[in-house]
Structure formats: structure tokens, C-alpha cells
Design a protein around this motif. Structure first.
Motif, short mmCIF file in Angstrom:
data_model
loop_
_atom_site.label_atom_id
_atom_site.label_comp_id
_atom_site.label_asym_id
_atom_site.label_seq_id
_atom_site.Cartn_x
_atom_site.Cartn_y
_atom_site.Cartn_z
N THR A 1 0.80 -1.22 0.00
CA THR A 1 0.00 0.00 0.00
C THR A 1 0.83 1.28 0.00
OG1 THR A 1 -0.13 -0.07 2.42
CG2 THR A 1 -1.90 -1.13 1.19
N ASP B 1 -9.45 0.30 -12.89
CA ASP B 1 -9.53 0.92 -11.57
C ASP B 1 -10.26 -0.01 -10.59
OD1 ASP B 1 -8.19 3.14 -12.45
OD2 ASP B 1 -10.01 4.37 -12.73
N SER B 2 -11.34 -0.62 -11.07
CA SER B 2 -12.08 -1.56 -10.22
C SER B 2 -11.24 -2.78 -9.88
CB SER B 2 -13.38 -2.00 -10.92
OG SER B 2 -14.26 -0.91 -11.08
N ASP C 1 -7.88 -2.99 -9.78
CA ASP C 1 -6.81 -2.62 -8.86
C ASP C 1 -7.34 -2.47 -7.43
OD1 ASP C 1 -4.98 -2.61 -10.90
OD2 ASP C 1 -5.00 -0.44 -11.19
N THR C 2 -8.46 -1.77 -7.31
CA THR C 2 -9.04 -1.54 -5.98
C THR C 2 -9.44 -2.84 -5.31
OG1 THR C 2 -9.85 0.65 -6.62
CG2 THR C 2 -10.89 -0.39 -4.72
N ASN C 3 -10.14 -3.68 -6.04
CA ASN C 3 -10.66 -4.91 -5.44
C ASN C 3 -9.59 -5.98 -5.25
OD1 ASN C 3 -13.75 -4.76 -5.02
ND2 ASN C 3 -13.43 -3.78 -7.02
N LYS D 1 -8.09 -5.07 -2.01
CA LYS D 1 -9.02 -5.35 -0.92
C LYS D 1 -9.08 -6.85 -0.61
CE LYS D 1 -12.24 -1.43 -1.24
NZ LYS D 1 -13.65 -1.04 -1.49
#
Length: 557
Positions: A301, A508-509, A511-513, A516
Motif C-alpha cells: 500500500t 480501476d475496479s 486494482d481496488t478490489n 481489498k
């Protein structure tokens, strides 16, 4: 300091080595040059300053002094200096004065795009990777370099000798031309992989891991011995580790995610990598490492600016014992460990990327960054000289040695067997070569910058890398199989714009997920819901675009 840098025997198991392939390479080059009715390089006007009969391995020298502008990227710790010898030496040998336009590394891609789109780009646009020419095709802002390869005898020679013709064919855009020429690599291994404290692995009785499962077993043992540590870290926001791990799981990820598609050979079509079983299995694997305290979540992160200082500190403090990195990272870790304890005994090893469910697979054999030429340069009276100069600079062995080592007889010497010895007055700190030298080839003189790494023979690559990295290359070439490259699917102008509008929010979705899921901020039980979310962002429409382009290109070619 003299270092034995004698090249090893060239073992190239990835080559087919047949006369048929060599012939194919030349046919591909011929097909790509002057394609589509454009005037080819041989008929180009604006020949002032050019050499008549310029040939491969010949010293290029313009017949009169010429000036060419070039886009130069400044690394945070390596800003360009007026005192750099590299530009003076190039001018002396070639009669070419380079006039740099500087942009910072931090937003180099964005700055480059703005300059090109505004028509303000310099003549020569380096540090361009394959595929990065696509956005500039429709505007005509950069030249189709495939029209001018007949002016580039060094490029043509080493494409043939290193069996790269098939890869050249994959550079073509929808109009059948390619608009950048890449740096050529005689041997290709992943630049980034995993670096281990082998002494610590030995200490707990763990062998060098050949698979990701073997790595997990080793990390468990290290965690038991060093309970306060996170044995594994990335340090590049997870992008590096996901990149070199993905191939072993039969997918793509991280830095290598690209446009997000993955070729399904059996189905004969592209699928979306981040919805595949292989991608899910990779995410589950790394989630398990984080959950069990084996992978440093902060290293996934923390924002990275290209520096490994924080990661090096963790390695030096025995908080991390395996991490992502390249050959230069090994030097940085070594320096940090020695600074923390000058008497410390340790062994750092860069290992071949571990295998996994898809086998002992690594990234496809790869080009390295090359260059584009601004469209306005075609009207320069010295245009042909410019192309000849770039062919010498990027592909001639003499130029490659100059860019890496400087001036023979002054900064280095070379024995009859090819062993290069740096002069005692000079150092190359980036590779920990002769650290006691008063003048650094890179920081003080401008050699061994990004231009030096574009095209390399195996012998040149070995000349500045450690014996350990040479062993790493051997292990990869002998024990890993490069994934086959995907078939070309170049988009036309309208499709490029549409694909960009679709692919950006999709990525983007992803990478974010992905983050997570790995960190446990989203339960893996919601995987199907995540896939449904991507489908709701018109994933199928995006795949239809890519597969339509692939089918069209295949029919044309």
C-alpha cells in the motif's frame, strides 16, 4: 579494481534456431517496411548530412554538423548535468549535437503525451515501450517507423541474428505499420523477480523455492524463527509481485496487466484476466500470506516513487527476508545491510520467478524501450541522417558499449577476450563496481543512463552485472518457459477511444478490489459479486472490441 566479466557461452533455449525462422524474420521486416503505399525510407528526401552506403557495424558520422532535439527523462536521483561527457563524446564521434528537453520521471508519460499532442515534442522521443505508440497513430503526430527500417542496417541485422522477426510483426498497428522501434535484447529474462536472504533460508532448512507453494513453506519456517518479522514484502504497491507471479497462475497482473485481456488458446478469443480462475487463485494465495503474517501489508500500500529506501531499511533490520527487486535492488539491499552492520555475513540471491498451477512460466520474451520520431522531423533537411544516427546509437555494438562504459582507453579497457575493466579512477555505483573510484560514470559523466539499457547483447549485459545476476539469467533460461505472446489485436481510431473509456474504469475496479481481497478488506466470498460489478461496467462490450480487432487483423494478415 579488475573484475572478471568474461562472457559465458550463449545458451539460448528459447530460440528455434532454424534457417526457416531466419528467413521469416527478413520477410517480416520487408513486409513491415514501406507498407501500405507510403514512401519508404530509400526514397526519402532530406538527405543532407547523411552517409552514403551506411552499413551495419559502421561508425556513423554526419557529413556536416547537425543538431537533433531529444526528450530526456530526469530520474529523481540522476538529473542531467551540463558537464556530462556523454553528449560531447557522441558529438565528437557522430557530428551530432543532441539538444535535450527535460521532463521529470514522476510524470514523464503525461508530460510526453502533452508535448506530442500539442506538436511541441522534440525530434527524438525515447523511453517508449511497445504499445505506447498507439495513441498517437490517428493524429499522425509520430512517424511510422516501419517505413524507414531500410535506413537502419544495424536494426535489421540484429533483428535477424537474434531471431526477433516474429516479435517485430506483433508491433504493427491497425494500418499494418509500427510507429516505434524497440530496444533489442539478445536474451530476455524478467527484470524484476524475488530477492532472498539465502543465508536465512539456509538457516531454517528451506531450499531456494521453485514454486509459490515452496515459498510459502519457507516463509512459515522463517516466521517461526523470526516471529516479529514479515518474511516477504513487495515494496512496489504490489504491482511488481503480481506481475511476475501472474504468469505462473495462468494470468496477467500488476505492472503486466496491460489492457487486461488474456488469450484463451482453446477458445480462440481474448478473455478478461481479472475474472479468470487463475486470477482468483493468485489473489487467494496472496490473501493467505497476508492473513498468516507472512507478507508485509504495508509493502502493498505504501506509495512508491521508484525508491526502495524504506524496503532496504526493513531488509537491513531483519524485518524482511525476501522481497521484489531487480539486479540493482540487490546492490541496494547489500549496501543497506553493510551500513547497518559492517561485519554482517549474508547472501542475497535473485531467484527465477517461482512456478505455479500454470507451470514454470515467466513473461513472454520481451523487447525493451525504444524510440519514436516526431512527425515534423520528416521535413528536416537532415532527416535521413537522423534515422541513421539513431540506428547507430540504439543498435550498433560500439555505441552500446560507449553508452554503458564510456570511452575505451580512458574510462575502461577491454581485453582481447572481451573482458572489460573499469579504470581505477572511475566507479559505477549503480552496480557497485569499483566504489572507490573518484568519478562515477553515471552520475558524473552521464554514461549508463536509460539509453544504455535499451539494446543489449548478452555479453554486454554480463559485463556490468554481478556473477549472481548472470547465474540468475542462466537459471531462468534453463528452467523457465516464456509464455507465448498473444496475437495482435490493434484497434482503429474510433475503437481506441472507445476502449480507453471502457478499460480505465475496469482497471480501476480491478486494482481496488484486488488489493481489498488480498488485504482482507473484502471477503473472498464476494468474488462472484465483484465479477458481476465488472460485467456491469460493460466488460463484454470491451471484450467484443478487442476480439473484433484481433479477428480483423488476422484476416488482413
Amino acid at each position: 579494481m579488475k573484475r572478471d566479466l568474461t562472457p559465458r557461452a550463449h545458451r539460448r533455449p528459447w530460440q528455434l534456431g532454424t534457417a526457416a525462422l531466419a528467413a521469416t524474420s527478413m520477410l517480416l521486416l520487408a513486409a513491415c517496411g514501406g507498407d501500405g503505399g507510403e514512401e519508404d525510407g530509400a526514397g526519402t528526401e532530406n538527405t543532407e548530412g547523411s552517409m552514403s552506403g551506411f552499413a551495419a557495424d559502421q561508425q556513423f558520422k554526419a557529413t556536416e554538423p547537425v543538431d537533433f532535439s531529444i526528450l530526456w527523462t530526469d530520474w529523481p536521483d540522476l538529473p542531467i548535468k551540463d558537464s556530462w561527457r556523454i553528449f560531447d563524446e557522441i558529438a565528437e564521434r557522430t557530428n551530432v549535437t543532441l539538444e535535450p528537453t527535460n521532463i521529470p520521471f514522476s510524470d514523464a508519460t503525461e508530460k510526453r503525451s502533452l508535448l506530442i499532442s500539442a506538436g511541441d515534442a522534440p525530434d527524438i522521443i525515447p523511453l517508449v515501450y511497445t504499445g505506447e505508440d498507439a495513441p498517437f497513430v490517428s493524429s499522425g503526430a509520430v512517424l511510422p517507423m516501419s517505413d524507414y527500417v531500410d535506413l537502419m542496417p544495424n536494426f535489421e541485422k540484429y533483428v535477424q541474428e537474434w531471431d526477433l522477426g516474429g516479435m517485430i510483426d506483433n508491433l504493427r498497428q491497425d494500418d499494418g505499420k509500427y510507429y516505434m522501434v524497440p530496444g533489442l535484447q539478445e536474451v530476455s529474462v524478467p527484470v524484476f523477480s524475488m530477492i532472498l536472504r539465502k543465508d536465512v533460508f539456509d538457516e531454517v532448512g528451506a531450499p531456494v523455492p521453485e514454486t509459490w507453494d515452496e515459498l510459502r513453506d519457507a516463509l512459515v519456517k522463517i516466521k517461526e524463527k523470526h516471529p516479529d518479522s514479515y518474511p516477504l514484502a513487495d515494496g512496489f504497491e504490489g504491482q511488481s509481485m503480481l506481475n511476475y507471479a501472474a504468469h505462473a497462475f495462468g494470468t496477467v497482473g500488476g505492472w503486466g496487466f496491460g489492457n487486461g485481456t488474456f488469450w484463451d488458446e482453446e477458445a480462440g478469443e481474448f478473455t478478461y484476466a481479472a475474472t479468470s480462475d487463475g486470477y482468483k487463485e493468485m489473489v487467494e494465495y496472496f490473501h493467505g500470506l497476508v492473513e498468516d503474517g507472512l507478507l508485509d501489508p504495508e509493502s502493498l500500500t505504501a506509495t512508491s516513487d521508484g525508491s526502495t529506501d524504506e524496503l532496504s531499511e526493513k531488509v537491513a533490520n531483519s524485518a524482511v527476508f525476501a522481497a521484489s527487486g531487480a539486479s540493482g535492488t540487490v546492490v541496494e539491499f547489500q549496501t543497506a545491510l553493510q551500513a547497518a552492520d559492517p561485519d554482517a555475513e549474508f547472501e542475497l540471491v535473485q531467484i527465477a520467478p517461482p512456478g505455479g498451477p500454470a507451470g514454470q512460466v515467466v513473461e513472454p520474451r520481451n523487447f525493451w524501450h525504444g524510440f519514436m520520431i516526431s512527425a515534423e522531423a520528416k521535413d528536416d533537411p537532415n532527416f535521413v541522417a537522423m534515422v541513421q544516427f539513431l540506428d547507430w546509437l540504439y543498435y550498433s555494438p560500439d555505441a552500446r558499449e560507449l553508452l554503458r562504459w564510456g570511452i575505451e582507453g580512458e574510462t575502461y579497457t577491454k581485453d582481447a577476450d572481451g573482458t572489460i575493466t573499469i579504470d581505477p579512477e572511475y566507479s559505477l555505483d549503480a552496480f557497485n563496481i569499483n566504489p572507490d573510484g573518484k568519478t562515477d560514470l553515471q552520475k558524473d559523466l552521464g554514461f549508463s543512463t536509460f539509453l544504455a539499457e535499451a539494446t543489449e547483447s548478452r555479453a554486454l549485459k554480463e559485463s556490468y552485472n554481478s556473477d549472481q545476476f548472470v547465474e540468475y539469467m542462466d537459471r531462468v533460461l534453463e528452467s523457465r518457459t516464456p509464455r507465448e505472446p498473444f496475437p495482435p489485436a490493434p484497434l482503429d481510431d474510433a475503437e481506441l477511444e472507445q476502449a480507453s473509456l471502457l478499460s480505465t474504469p475496469l482497471k480501476d475496479s480491478v486494482d481496488t478490489n484486488t488489493l481489498k481481497f488480498v488485504l482482507g478488506d473484502r471477503p473472498l466470498s464476494e468474488w462472484d459479486a465483484y465479477v458481476t460489478e465488472l460485467e456491469g461496467q460493460n466488460l463484454q462490450g470491451y471484450l467484443d472490441l478487442i476480439n473484433g480487432a484481433q479477428q480483423r487483423f488476422a484476416e488482413k494478415n
